[in-house]
Design a protein around this motif. Structure first.
Motif, PDB file in Angstrom:
ATOM      1  N   SER A  17     -20.867  84.524  47.446  1.00  0.00           N
ATOM      2  CA  SER A  17     -21.515  86.210  46.682  1.00  0.00           C
ATOM      3  C   SER A  17     -21.126  86.805  45.632  1.00  0.00           C
ATOM      4  O   SER A  17     -21.822  87.091  43.994  1.00  0.00           O
ATOM      5  CB  SER A  17     -21.138  87.365  47.391  1.00  0.00           C
ATOM      6  N   PHE A  20     -21.690  84.024  42.837  1.00  0.00           N
ATOM      7  CA  PHE A  20     -23.046  83.403  42.010  1.00  0.00           C
ATOM      8  C   PHE A  20     -23.003  85.031  41.575  1.00  0.00           C
ATOM      9  O   PHE A  20     -24.086  84.750  40.021  1.00  0.00           O
ATOM     10  CB  PHE A  20     -23.763  84.212  43.733  1.00  0.00           C
ATOM     11  N   TYR A  21     -22.434  86.099  41.409  1.00  0.00           N
ATOM     12  CA  TYR A  21     -22.754  87.527  40.547  1.00  0.00           C
ATOM     13  C   TYR A  21     -21.936  87.409  40.037  1.00  0.00           C
ATOM     14  O   TYR A  21     -22.434  88.001  38.786  1.00  0.00           O
ATOM     15  CB  TYR A  21     -22.039  88.838  41.353  1.00  0.00           C
ATOM     16  N   PRO A  24     -24.000  83.279  37.867  1.00  0.00           N
ATOM     17  CA  PRO A  24     -25.749  83.148  38.275  1.00  0.00           C
ATOM     18  C   PRO A  24     -25.990  81.743  38.142  1.00  0.00           C
ATOM     19  O   PRO A  24     -26.188  80.765  38.890  1.00  0.00           O
ATOM     20  CB  PRO A  24     -26.389  84.363  38.391  1.00  0.00           C
ATOM     21  N   THR A  28     -25.297  78.270  40.063  1.00  0.00           N
ATOM     22  CA  THR A  28     -26.694  77.006  40.233  1.00  0.00           C
ATOM     23  C   THR A  28     -25.879  75.513  39.439  1.00  0.00           C
ATOM     24  O   THR A  28     -26.434  74.525  40.518  1.00  0.00           O
ATOM     25  CB  THR A  28     -27.897  77.442  39.343  1.00  0.00           C
ATOM     26  N   LEU A 323     -35.406  79.902  42.768  1.00  0.00           N
ATOM     27  CA  LEU A 323     -34.312  79.973  41.811  1.00  0.00           C
ATOM     28  C   LEU A 323     -34.903  79.836  40.187  1.00  0.00           C
ATOM     29  O   LEU A 323     -35.610  79.240  40.272  1.00  0.00           O
ATOM     30  CB  LEU A 323     -33.594  79.775  41.677  1.00  0.00           C
TER      31      LEU A 323
END
Length: 428
Positions: A17, A20-21, A24, A28, A323
């Motif tokens: 997490s 990702f934050y 992002p 990805t 996404l």
């Protein structure tokens, strides 16, 4: 069925997490490269999660996938918004959708047009041609006034103090959406961001109830909500008015408008004079702005059973994060996906409008899209009829993507008022 590539890792220790934050897009692209797949898995929010950046797989998730999934926002945002159409599933969701859709039919949306035009003209009247202004801030101000005027019958000129108070509350409320849901009050601190958001929600609901009692005319939006089949239930009306008057809608509108005007005041300034007289060009520019800069990075679902998603096996209990950003840049659909090219929509991608998923799609797509596009086009026409837009040179146009797509920096533009002759020429 094929196993989704990647690894869901160990509980807590394998959670991604933070990665990702933190970034992002980098997250990805890194996983797409490492797995050689635009569909991959990782542990996110401590839940095994399938990430979908393939356009065709995303479309299947939003259409056929609704039979096997629930919405994935309830645990995070229901307390912030209360029960509404965003957090319901199954028959209840279908019923709410049918009820509320009548508020946003093309015929109903036309009844809002005069008010939208008035607010746009009032905001434009305050623009000084000689000064650069922050584009996103300006767009957010216009869109906030439009939404609060339409949904709450709020007049910013006659009740500026009340209006400013409500805007401040919607901002505090919005911050709770992106905070850790920790509903505690700390001594001397005034409480956590989440706690403050809950308090703002209660204040907004008080205002909504008061305005609802004041605005009982047949033409008011709150009255129209009450005429819906579920509208005799106060919680239905109040929670949906809270959703419509929250910062969520104006931020999405502002995001698209900001991206649109950056492009036509910068690298594609040569198209600016043609937009008003060429509806196909207008649509192409808006499609391309959505493709490259979707207001929301994506969305979330929860698998209610094992199912086949475009050839991939998804397990019951796993989350799915779609996404939109990645799907809109899927090279299998869009040539040179990193290039802003509005002409692709009259060429190879002329039949691919259904591959744009800014506002979801399928049975759970945004019910308010007719109004969204009316507002966006009214702002564009209002601005370009009276002004030419110039982007200040040498600015960093890098975007940030969470919680809503927008430039990282204050992008400055100048609205240069046209002469009467130019207005007549552009309008002919």
């Amino acid at each position: 069925m094929t196993k989704v590539p990647g690894s869901v890792g160990l509980p807590i220790l394998g959670d991604k997490s933070i990665d990702f934050y933190r970034d992002p897009i980098r997250f990805t692209l890194k996983h797409i490269e490492n797995t050689n797949s635009r569909v991959f898995c990782a542990r996110f929010l401590n839940t095994p999660t399938v990430f979908v950046g393939c356009n065709s797989t995303l479309k299947e998730l939003l259409t056929d996938g609704v039979r096997h999934t629930d919405m994935g926002y309830k645990a995070f945002m229901e307390h912030i918004f209360g029960q509404n159409i965003l957090f319901t599933d199954g028959d209840m969701a279908a019923g709410l959708r049918q009820s509320l859709s009548q508020l946003f039919t093309p015929e109903t949306v036309k009844t809002y047009q005069q008010r939208v035009e008035r607010i746009v003209n009032e905001c434009l009247h305050e623009v000084e041609s000689s000064e650069y202004i922050c584009l996103y801030t300006f767009m957010k101000r216009i869109c906030t006034q439009i939404c609060l005027s339409l949904f709450l019958d709020l007049d910013f000129h006659q009740a500026s103090d009340t209006a400013n108070s409500i805007v401040a509350l919607t901002t505090t409320h919005w911050h709770g959406i992106i905070s850790v849901p920790l509903s505690i009050k700390l001594p001397g601190s005034g409480g956590s961001t989440y706690r403050k958001a809950l308090d703002a929600k209660e204040e907004l609901l008080k205002i909504i109830i008061h305005k609802k009692e004041q605005n009982d005319s047949a033409g008011s939006f709150s009255h129209k909500v009450q005429q819906c089949p579920h509208g005799n239930e106060d919680i239905f009306v109040n929670n949906h008015l809270l959703l419509f008057t929250s910062a969520l809608v104006p931020k999405a509108l502002s995001s698209i408008l900001t991206s649109f005007f950056i492009e036509i005041s910068g690298d594609h300034r040569d198209l600016q004079s043609s937009v008003l007289e060429d509806s196909i060009l207008m649509e192409s520019l808006l499609l391309e702005a959505q493709r490259m800069y979707p207001p929301f990075l994506g969305g979330r679902r929860l698998a209610t059973e094992d199912f086949n998603l475009n050839g991939y096996k998804v397990h019951k209990g796993h989350a799915l994060v779609y996404l939109t950003y990645a799907a809109h840049r899927d090279p299998a659909v869009f040539d040179n996906p990193e290039q802003f090219d509005p002409h692709r929509w009259t060429g190879r991608n002329s039949q691919d409008k259904d591959k744009i998923h800014c506002f979801g799609g399928g049975p759970r797509g945004c019910i308010g899209q007719n109004l969204v596009w009316q507002i966006i086009q009214t702002v564009i026409v209002g601005l370009l009829t009276k002004y030419s837009v110039t982007l200040k040179e040498g600015q960093d146009l890098t975007h940030k993507w969470l919680p809503v797509s927008r430039p990282k920096n204050e992008i400055l533009v100048k609205f240069v008022r046209k002469t009467e002759q130019q207005i007549d020429t552009d309008g002919s």
